[in-house]
Design a protein around this motif. Sequence first.
Motif, PDB file in Angstrom:
ATOM      1  N   ASN A 174       1.290   7.079   2.320  1.00 41.74           N
ATOM      2  CA  ASN A 174       1.356   6.063   0.964  1.00 41.74           C
ATOM      3  C   ASN A 174       0.632   6.784  -0.135  1.00 41.74           C
ATOM      4  O   ASN A 174      -0.771   7.228  -0.232  1.00 41.74           O
ATOM      5  CB  ASN A 174       0.507   4.876   1.261  1.00 41.74           C
ATOM      6  CG  ASN A 174       0.272   4.053   0.171  1.00 41.74           C
ATOM      7  OD1 ASN A 174       1.370   3.806  -0.686  1.00 41.74           O
ATOM      8  ND2 ASN A 174      -0.745   3.004   0.155  1.00 41.74           N
ATOM      9  N   LYS A 194      -2.358   0.943  -5.971  1.00 44.19           N
ATOM     10  CA  LYS A 194      -2.064  -0.505  -6.559  1.00 44.19           C
ATOM     11  C   LYS A 194      -1.984  -0.479  -7.871  1.00 44.19           C
ATOM     12  O   LYS A 194      -3.038  -0.333  -8.424  1.00 44.19           O
ATOM     13  CB  LYS A 194      -2.866  -1.450  -5.816  1.00 44.19           C
ATOM     14  CG  LYS A 194      -2.475  -1.686  -4.371  1.00 44.19           C
ATOM     15  CD  LYS A 194      -0.915  -2.015  -3.976  1.00 44.19           C
ATOM     16  CE  LYS A 194      -0.631  -2.126  -2.563  1.00 44.19           C
ATOM     17  NZ  LYS A 194       0.556  -2.618  -2.420  1.00 44.19           N
ATOM     18  N   LEU A 211      -6.285  10.895   5.722  1.00 41.40           N
ATOM     19  CA  LEU A 211      -7.224  10.118   5.417  1.00 41.40           C
ATOM     20  C   LEU A 211      -6.814   8.651   5.306  1.00 41.40           C
ATOM     21  O   LEU A 211      -7.806   7.622   5.604  1.00 41.40           O
ATOM     22  CB  LEU A 211      -7.812  10.630   3.987  1.00 41.40           C
ATOM     23  CG  LEU A 211      -8.465  11.893   3.949  1.00 41.40           C
ATOM     24  CD1 LEU A 211      -8.944  12.478   2.684  1.00 41.40           C
ATOM     25  CD2 LEU A 211      -9.652  11.891   4.981  1.00 41.40           C
ATOM     26  N   ASN A 212      -5.753   8.345   4.737  1.00 38.92           N
ATOM     27  CA  ASN A 212      -5.016   7.153   4.603  1.00 38.92           C
ATOM     28  C   ASN A 212      -5.840   5.979   4.271  1.00 38.92           C
ATOM     29  O   ASN A 212      -6.202   4.844   4.726  1.00 38.92           O
ATOM     30  CB  ASN A 212      -4.695   6.813   6.150  1.00 38.92           C
ATOM     31  CG  ASN A 212      -3.686   5.508   6.179  1.00 38.92           C
ATOM     32  OD1 ASN A 212      -3.006   5.100   5.233  1.00 38.92           O
ATOM     33  ND2 ASN A 212      -3.623   4.824   7.173  1.00 38.92           N
ATOM     34  N   HIS A 213      -6.342   6.500   2.943  1.00 38.82           N
ATOM     35  CA  HIS A 213      -7.300   5.141   2.431  1.00 38.82           C
ATOM     36  C   HIS A 213      -6.984   5.381   0.769  1.00 38.82           C
ATOM     37  O   HIS A 213      -6.962   6.441   0.194  1.00 38.82           O
ATOM     38  CB  HIS A 213      -8.834   5.482   2.654  1.00 38.82           C
ATOM     39  CG  HIS A 213      -9.730   4.390   2.085  1.00 38.82           C
ATOM     40  ND1 HIS A 213     -10.198   4.402   0.807  1.00 38.82           N
ATOM     41  CD2 HIS A 213     -10.226   3.564   3.011  1.00 38.82           C
ATOM     42  CE1 HIS A 213     -10.791   3.354   0.771  1.00 38.82           C
ATOM     43  NE2 HIS A 213     -10.963   2.757   1.852  1.00 38.82           N
ATOM     44  N   PRO A 214      -6.939   4.278   0.400  1.00 39.68           N
ATOM     45  CA  PRO A 214      -6.536   4.094  -1.214  1.00 39.68           C
ATOM     46  C   PRO A 214      -7.310   4.968  -1.980  1.00 39.68           C
ATOM     47  O   PRO A 214      -7.159   5.810  -3.185  1.00 39.68           O
ATOM     48  CB  PRO A 214      -6.739   2.646  -1.718  1.00 39.68           C
ATOM     49  CG  PRO A 214      -6.390   1.926  -0.299  1.00 39.68           C
ATOM     50  CD  PRO A 214      -6.790   2.761   0.832  1.00 39.68           C
ATOM     51  N   SER A 215      -8.785   4.810  -1.884  1.00 36.50           N
ATOM     52  CA  SER A 215      -9.788   5.499  -2.901  1.00 36.50           C
ATOM     53  C   SER A 215      -9.559   7.222  -2.643  1.00 36.50           C
ATOM     54  O   SER A 215      -9.738   7.770  -3.496  1.00 36.50           O
ATOM     55  CB  SER A 215     -11.144   5.266  -2.410  1.00 36.50           C
ATOM     56  OG  SER A 215     -11.457   5.311  -1.011  1.00 36.50           O
ATOM     57  N   SER A 216      -9.327   7.643  -1.142  1.00 35.58           N
ATOM     58  CA  SER A 216      -9.147   8.964  -1.230  1.00 35.58           C
ATOM     59  C   SER A 216      -8.065   9.420  -1.531  1.00 35.58           C
ATOM     60  O   SER A 216      -7.887  10.398  -2.363  1.00 35.58           O
ATOM     61  CB  SER A 216      -9.025   9.259   0.330  1.00 35.58           C
ATOM     62  OG  SER A 216     -10.162   8.754   1.056  1.00 35.58           O
ATOM     63  N   THR A 217      -6.811   8.453  -1.574  1.00 33.59           N
ATOM     64  CA  THR A 217      -5.701   8.870  -2.272  1.00 33.59           C
ATOM     65  C   THR A 217      -5.690   9.079  -3.478  1.00 33.59           C
ATOM     66  O   THR A 217      -5.046   9.825  -4.426  1.00 33.59           O
ATOM     67  CB  THR A 217      -4.351   7.712  -1.842  1.00 33.59           C
ATOM     68  OG1 THR A 217      -4.307   7.895  -0.231  1.00 33.59           O
ATOM     69  CG2 THR A 217      -3.067   8.329  -2.511  1.00 33.59           C
ATOM     70  N   ASP A 218      -6.230   8.161  -4.352  1.00 33.50           N
ATOM     71  CA  ASP A 218      -6.463   8.217  -5.680  1.00 33.50           C
ATOM     72  C   ASP A 218      -7.275   9.431  -5.980  1.00 33.50           C
ATOM     73  O   ASP A 218      -6.806  10.181  -6.923  1.00 33.50           O
ATOM     74  CB  ASP A 218      -7.312   6.949  -5.967  1.00 33.50           C
ATOM     75  CG  ASP A 218      -7.193   6.932  -7.763  1.00 33.50           C
ATOM     76  OD1 ASP A 218      -6.344   7.066  -8.354  1.00 33.50           O
ATOM     77  OD2 ASP A 218      -8.465   6.638  -8.241  1.00 33.50           O
TER      78      ASP A 218
END
Length: 239
Positions: free
Chosen positions: A99, A103, A173-180
């Motif tokens: 992902n 968002k 990591l699969n986490h929105p904050s990490s991805t960002d």
Amino acid sequence: MKITCKNCGHIFEGRYCNHCGQSANTHRIDAQFLWEDIEHGLLHYDKGILYTAKQLFLKPGYVIKDYIAGKRVHHFRPISLAIVLATLYALVYHLTHVNLIVKGSENSEAIFEKIIEHYYWFVFITIPIFALSTSLFFKKAGYNFWEYFIFEALKVSQRLIVHILFLPIILLLNHPSSTDLIIKSLLIVDIALIFWTNLQFFHQFPKFKIFYLTVFSYLLYSFITTVLLILFMLIFFKV
């Protein structure tokens, strides 16, 4: 020993046909043929992807400058390299279901999905935009548009390699904050790679001049790309 070329029918001696250049060692296609084709194209030290990729991270600007000057026998073709890497990126993205979307609006998410779905086309679209921007601001360097096209194709390949390597980390990591954070960090890495490569490629210019011309060319590229994305939204998403 006289050999009849299986490609053009010319009779010759030696390892290669002196009429069309095909190898004398052209045998029936089998499992060994397929492996040799894969090994030579992807792994062979003299002309493989790994060799070219390695050089793009050791001395990118000098390597590209030499390639444009004519030293090409040891390198994978730039456009083919960009296609392979863009396709690999899209393939890894689809197979792992990583992902990359932070968002936001539904339209921006839909556009991002479309870009990833046809990533190789997106790469092709951005290469000439990069080439146009660089050619306008570095026109005194003496290269034509098509040489800048090759220059930018190799720079895009360089950045694609970095992005491919980071896809498993994002997936892990699969986490929105990490991805960002990673996506923003990759943008900084991309810009740093562009500066580094330009400094080597245009080394005859003062460093400060290379710096501000790179900034201007990148801003022009961003502007043109943004305009095209807006038009894309207006046409296909009825914003």
